[in-house]
Write a protein that holds these residues in place. Structure first.
Motif, PDB file in Angstrom:
ATOM      1  N   LEU A 189      -9.349   7.715   1.049  1.00  0.00           N
ATOM      2  CA  LEU A 189      -8.225   7.826   0.131  1.00  0.00           C
ATOM      3  C   LEU A 189      -8.035   9.226  -0.426  1.00  0.00           C
ATOM      4  O   LEU A 189      -6.894   9.652  -0.648  1.00  0.00           O
ATOM      5  CB  LEU A 189      -8.395   6.841  -1.037  1.00  0.00           C
ATOM      6  CG  LEU A 189      -8.352   5.358  -0.658  1.00  0.00           C
ATOM      7  CD1 LEU A 189      -8.484   4.507  -1.912  1.00  0.00           C
ATOM      8  CD2 LEU A 189      -7.063   5.016   0.071  1.00  0.00           C
ATOM      9  N   LEU A 190      -9.132   9.957  -0.673  1.00  0.00           N
ATOM     10  CA  LEU A 190      -8.998  11.287  -1.260  1.00  0.00           C
ATOM     11  C   LEU A 190      -8.214  12.193  -0.325  1.00  0.00           C
ATOM     12  O   LEU A 190      -8.544  12.345   0.850  1.00  0.00           O
ATOM     13  CB  LEU A 190     -10.373  11.885  -1.548  1.00  0.00           C
ATOM     14  CG  LEU A 190     -11.217  11.143  -2.590  1.00  0.00           C
ATOM     15  CD1 LEU A 190     -12.529  11.869  -2.838  1.00  0.00           C
ATOM     16  CD2 LEU A 190     -10.446  10.983  -3.905  1.00  0.00           C
ATOM     17  N   GLY A 191      -7.151  12.770  -0.845  1.00  0.00           N
ATOM     18  CA  GLY A 191      -6.284  13.632  -0.038  1.00  0.00           C
ATOM     19  C   GLY A 191      -5.093  12.921   0.577  1.00  0.00           C
ATOM     20  O   GLY A 191      -4.158  13.550   1.065  1.00  0.00           O
ATOM     21  N   MET A 192      -5.106  11.569   0.544  1.00  0.00           N
ATOM     22  CA  MET A 192      -3.981  10.802   1.088  1.00  0.00           C
ATOM     23  C   MET A 192      -2.803  10.854   0.117  1.00  0.00           C
ATOM     24  O   MET A 192      -2.991  10.915  -1.096  1.00  0.00           O
ATOM     25  CB  MET A 192      -4.398   9.338   1.324  1.00  0.00           C
ATOM     26  CG  MET A 192      -3.264   8.444   1.824  1.00  0.00           C
ATOM     27  SD  MET A 192      -3.681   6.668   1.766  1.00  0.00           S
ATOM     28  CE  MET A 192      -4.932   6.593   3.040  1.00  0.00           C
ATOM     29  N   ILE A 193      -1.560  10.841   0.656  1.00  0.00           N
ATOM     30  CA  ILE A 193      -0.387  10.714  -0.196  1.00  0.00           C
ATOM     31  C   ILE A 193      -0.410   9.321  -0.821  1.00  0.00           C
ATOM     32  O   ILE A 193      -0.447   8.312  -0.121  1.00  0.00           O
ATOM     33  CB  ILE A 193       0.913  10.900   0.615  1.00  0.00           C
ATOM     34  CG1 ILE A 193       0.956  12.299   1.225  1.00  0.00           C
ATOM     35  CG2 ILE A 193       2.128  10.659  -0.270  1.00  0.00           C
ATOM     36  CD1 ILE A 193       1.052  13.416   0.226  1.00  0.00           C
ATOM     37  N   ALA A 194      -0.405   9.256  -2.154  1.00  0.00           N
ATOM     38  CA  ALA A 194      -0.576   7.979  -2.860  1.00  0.00           C
ATOM     39  C   ALA A 194       0.507   6.972  -2.490  1.00  0.00           C
ATOM     40  O   ALA A 194       0.253   5.766  -2.424  1.00  0.00           O
ATOM     41  CB  ALA A 194      -0.594   8.213  -4.371  1.00  0.00           C
ATOM     42  N   GLU A 195       1.724   7.458  -2.223  1.00  0.00           N
ATOM     43  CA  GLU A 195       2.836   6.552  -1.937  1.00  0.00           C
ATOM     44  C   GLU A 195       2.591   5.712  -0.687  1.00  0.00           C
ATOM     45  O   GLU A 195       3.186   4.642  -0.524  1.00  0.00           O
ATOM     46  CB  GLU A 195       4.124   7.352  -1.777  1.00  0.00           C
ATOM     47  CG  GLU A 195       4.600   7.993  -3.067  1.00  0.00           C
ATOM     48  CD  GLU A 195       5.857   8.818  -2.860  1.00  0.00           C
ATOM     49  OE1 GLU A 195       6.270   8.963  -1.680  1.00  0.00           O
ATOM     50  OE2 GLU A 195       6.429   9.301  -3.853  1.00  0.00           O
TER      51      GLU A 195
END
Length: 505
Positions: A84-90
């Protein structure tokens, strides 16, 4: 009427858990000087408890990428932290058509909280129903620092948990928040800021109405706003408050309690400083337009007449002085044009009227339009191999402005006898335009801030007219308004290539 947002607010006046609210009082004091200060996983102890407790929490940066995620979120969704770290939250939300994410970006981009019930994609592809509040964190200058998203799974989520989350988010805000029962007009909830503003305690909430607040003189405005909510589900208004002679912005939304009772969420923000800044900005633009541009245009015209010999031949020394004055007047006019242009395209109300544009014709016209300028500097513009039949959706005049800026910049750094190449092609669903020069390249110290306002190279350019340092910032703004991207590659001593990519038809 639009479907109202469902939030866990009290079903009756005063029914919000007083103990829960009181326990949140201390969570906001350390961050009261910030515009909005939601849970900070590295600081405030109360926020740390939220991060490690029952909430599913995501913290994302201004670029939308996830910076931190709570253990509860990882456990509920099945992701590993490193995934998840670095992923676009949307990307975590089920959002066909991008409507939900666009609404979140618009709301948080204005410094306001967003709430709703998005579905979250778990690692195994299943969708989790959640209730969510996304709180933007702003620095003292109003710029976005990060967004904090608080989720609760609908299955088994207790009302008291949602009360804590909603109250915590509201209590971090530096604007007054009220929840009103439209049937009785009684207040069901007030955040810390509103309580402090009115000088009230928690125990008074269920016994008061909006008419009891310091906004009683604006009752008609607020009543009209509530009628807008009843018909459209939301509403907004600006008004001058008699309380402190302030300019206020009011926003109201229809919400629904867990028990199905209708409520109105009212947010009141003091925008007196922003309103004054807007007035000052308009006055400055008026001065620039009427008091500077008009006389400068006349001065430049007179100087051009002198250079052309309209009043007789000038001596060599006089001609040199007139040339210097003409160049400086042109520089000042260019700066004024760029400031006004930047102001126009930078406004939220600025709209692009797009239409299909043939990039082959655009490149051909740009070369022809700059032929004279190139001859003046001893350089030529050539088509570097445009692919025919590539169309993009854009505003022709603004796109031509982008190319004009890039081509003139390239000509200024290209040695006499050199060429500037421009061409267009189709790449991965985009129409792409390239402009390449063979100049000295962009200095290393300018590369990271090339598109920032007033960024100028110290190296002299061959046009002998200094730029404003706004051109590339304007170019970037226009390209982004066209839903495109601009980038560059450069090499010292070999030149620079700019790349403009736009969605193709």
């Amino acid at each position: 009427m639009e479907q109202s947002v469902r939030l866990a607010v009290p079903a009756a006046p005063g029914a919000f858990s007083r103990t829960a609210l009181a326990s949140l009082q201390g969570m906001t004091k350390a961050t009261a000087d910030a515009g909005i200060a939601p849970p900070d996983p590295t600081g405030d102890a109360g926020a740390r408890q939220v991060m490690d407790g029952n909430a599913m929490v995501i913290v994302s940066g201004p670029d939308g990428r996830i910076r931190e995620v709570s253990e509860k979120f990882l456990h509920a969704t099945g992701y590993r932290r490193e995934e998840l770290l670095g992923m676009i939250a949307e990307r975590l939300y089920a959002d066909e058509g991008g409507v939900l994410c666009a609404e979140i970006r618009e709301t948080t981009g204005q410094g306001r909280i967003w709430s709703g019930a998005p579905q979250v994609r778990a690692a195994n592809g299943h969708l989790l129903g959640t209730r969510c509040v996304i709180v933007p964190v702003l620095d003292p200058d109003g710029r976005s620092r990060r967004n904090v998203a608080l989720h609760l799974e609908l299955t088994g989520a207790r009302l008291t948990q949602m009360e804590h989350m909603i109250a915590s988010a509201f209590n971090k805000m530096r604007e007054a928040v009220y929840v009103v029962d439209p049937a009785t007009q009684y207040l069901c909830f007030m955040n810390d800021f509103a309580l402090h503003e009115q000088g009230w305690c928690l125990g008074e909430i269920g016994t008061r109405t909006m008419a009891d607040t310091d906004y009683h003189a604006e009752k008609q405005v607020i009543d009209d706003l509530f009628r807008m909510v009843e018909s459209d589900g939301k509403g907004s208004a600006l008004f001058q408050s008699d309380h402190g002679a302030r300019t206020c912005e009011a926003q109201a939304y229809a919400i629904t309690t867990e028990t199905g009772h209708h409520r109105i969420l009212l947010l009141l923000r003091d925008i007196s400083l922003q309103a004054k800044a807007e007035r000052d900005r308009k006055e400055l633009l008026a001065v620039i337009t009427h008091e500077l541009r008009t006389p400068l245009t006349s001065i430049k015209g007179a100087l051009e007449l002198l250079k052309a010999g309209a009043v007789g031949a000038l001596s060599e020394q006089a001609n040199s002085l007139v040339t210097i004055a003409a160049n400086n007047s042109e520089r000042m006019l260019g700066l004024i044009r760029d400031i006004l242009d930047m102001e126009e395209i930078g406004q939220d109300s600025f709209e692009i009227e797009s239409e299909p544009v043939d990039l082959s014709a655009l490149v051909r016209n740009a070369i022809e339009a700059h032929r004279g300028y190139g001859a003046h500097l001893g350089v030529s513009f050539i088509d570097g191999g445009t692919t025919p039949g590539v169309f993009v959706l854009a505003e022709p005049v603004r796109l031509a402005q982008v190319l004009s800026n890039l081509l003139s910049n390239a000509a200024k750094v290209t040695a006499p006898g050199g060429t500037i190449e421009i061409w267009a092609s189709r790449e991965a669903g985009c129409g792409v335009i390239y402009v390449r020069d063979h100049g000295p390249g962009i200095p290393l110290q300018l590369r990271d801030k090339l598109f920032s306002r007033f960024t100028k190279s110290e190296a002299p350019n061959r046009s002998r007219v200094s730029g404003s340092g706004l051109g590339l910032s304007i170019v970037k703004t226009i390209v982004e308004k066209l839903d495109g991207e601009i980038s560059f590659s450069t090499e010292t001593g070999k030149g620079t290539t700019f790349r403009v990519a736009l969605p193709s038809l």
